[in-house]
Design a protein around this motif. Structure first.
Motif, short mmCIF file in Angstrom:
data_model
loop_
_atom_site.label_atom_id
_atom_site.label_comp_id
_atom_site.label_asym_id
_atom_site.label_seq_id
_atom_site.Cartn_x
_atom_site.Cartn_y
_atom_site.Cartn_z
N GLU A 28 0.76 -0.83 0.16
CA GLU A 28 0.15 -0.24 -0.06
C GLU A 28 0.66 1.50 0.17
O GLU A 28 1.59 1.35 0.60
CB GLU A 28 -0.44 -0.04 1.49
CG GLU A 28 -1.92 1.22 1.22
CD GLU A 28 -2.58 1.42 2.69
OE1 GLU A 28 -3.48 2.60 2.98
OE2 GLU A 28 -2.89 0.69 3.03
N LEU A 29 1.00 1.94 -0.50
CA LEU A 29 1.49 3.43 -0.99
C LEU A 29 0.09 5.11 -1.09
O LEU A 29 -0.23 4.76 -2.26
CB LEU A 29 2.82 3.28 -2.37
CG LEU A 29 4.01 2.47 -2.04
CD1 LEU A 29 4.81 2.58 -2.99
CD2 LEU A 29 3.98 2.61 -1.03
N LEU A 30 -0.04 5.09 -0.42
CA LEU A 30 -1.45 6.22 -0.24
C LEU A 30 -0.63 7.26 -1.54
O LEU A 30 -0.34 7.50 -1.66
CB LEU A 30 -1.33 6.75 0.96
CG LEU A 30 -2.44 7.62 1.36
CD1 LEU A 30 -3.56 6.83 0.93
CD2 LEU A 30 -2.44 8.77 2.21
N GLY A 31 -1.97 7.37 -3.11
CA GLY A 31 -1.87 8.06 -2.93
C GLY A 31 -1.41 7.24 -4.49
O GLY A 31 -1.42 7.90 -5.37
N VAL A 32 -0.99 6.37 -4.84
CA VAL A 32 -0.32 5.47 -5.65
C VAL A 32 -0.19 4.39 -6.37
O VAL A 32 -1.47 4.35 -6.96
CB VAL A 32 1.51 5.58 -5.09
CG1 VAL A 32 2.18 4.66 -6.69
CG2 VAL A 32 2.28 7.02 -5.16
N ALA A 33 -0.81 3.58 -5.08
CA ALA A 33 -1.15 2.38 -5.18
C ALA A 33 -1.72 1.34 -4.02
O ALA A 33 -1.45 1.83 -2.81
CB ALA A 33 0.07 1.50 -5.14
#
Length: 272
Positions: free
Chosen positions: A212-217
């Motif tokens: 999880e990468l907030l705003g990315v994936a």
């Protein structure tokens, strides 16, 4: 905590619009005056209606406050000027080239799911793979305008079939919070309140997937109708444009397979 009321949907004085956005951005008059390179006295006069802003001043203040294009039009109208940014339905014939481009992107993403949504998360377009996932939802949720957040989190929608539902809910609520903070949109606030009231299925677990990468994936694990678990990585693409409201608010949601098994399953589904 007091909730600021966005005056954009009503005929309000320019100063009231300006005060809303300044407070929404948590800026003092001194802060905004410094950013806009004007005196605090002049800003105070503009905000109270004692001075009328020029068109250039309206746009300068809107830019310093990072006001969305739709709301910049409202600021211009409130100050007595014509709207600057085009605003039209996505179905408008003038946007045919843009619609064709969106469909090409969605089609090119097959055999993986991809869809396009407006500022309120209403479904505008999708590729051939999306209906395979939506089919697990109650038919009532697929009538009329389909809201993909409502479809995703409703207990009669896709929520019971999302393995990492807790993580997915948190991800969507955080995105909604950021949108509300950016736009001050009352419709998004109402949607957020509706979604938060949905009950979580009794058998939902707290599975948290890596990646999880907030705003990315964002990872998503979905249980298909045949019992197979499909693992995705979800990404969002925004069409930012300085002159068109509709295209600025358009977002593409694309889903990539997170493992080879999911990739093979989707290819087989597309082939069938």
């Amino acid at each position: 905590m007091q909730t600021l009321q966005n005056p954009s949907a009503q005929r309000k004085p320019f100063g009231e619009h300006l005060r809303f956005w300044r407070q929404h951005r948590r800026m003092s008059q001194l802060d905004l005056a410094g950013e806009a390179e004007i005196s605090t006295r002049h800003l105070s006069f503009v905000e109270t209606g004692r001075s009328a802003p020029s068109r250039e001043m309206v746009l300068r203040l809107a830019e310093r406050l990072d006001v969305p294009l739709r709301e910049r039009n409202a600021l211009l109208v409130a100050a007595g000027y014509a709207p600057m940014y085009r605003e039209r339905p996505f179905s408008d014939p003038a946007l045919q080239v843009a619609r064709d481009a969106v469909q090409l992107i969605l089609k090119s993403h097959e055999p993986y799911p991809a869809l396009a949504v407006d500022r309120h998360w209403n479904l505008l377009a999708h590729n051939a793979m999306v209906p395979h996932l939506m089919a697990r939802a109650d038919a009532d949720l697929l009538q009329g305008t389909v809201n993909v957040l409502r479809l995703s989190l409703h207990p009669r929608g896709l929520a019971p079939h999302i393995v990492n539902l807790g993580q997915w809910r948190h991800h969507l609520f955080e995105r909604l919070r950021q949108q509300v903070q950016a736009t001050g949109d009352a419709a998004l606030v109402a949607l957020q309140e509706e979604l938060q009231a949905y009950p979580v299925p009794d058998d939902a677990d707290d599975t948290r997937l890596e990646g999880e990468l907030l705003g990315v994936a964002m990872p998503l694990r979905f249980r298909a109708a045949n019992g197979a678990v499909l693992s995705f990585i979800s990404t969002t693409t925004v069409f930012g444009t300085p002159v068109d409201v509709t295209l600025q608010e358009l977002a593409l949601e694309t889903f990539f397979p997170a493992d080879e098994g999911t990739s093979q399953a989707l290819r087989a589904l597309a082939a069938s």
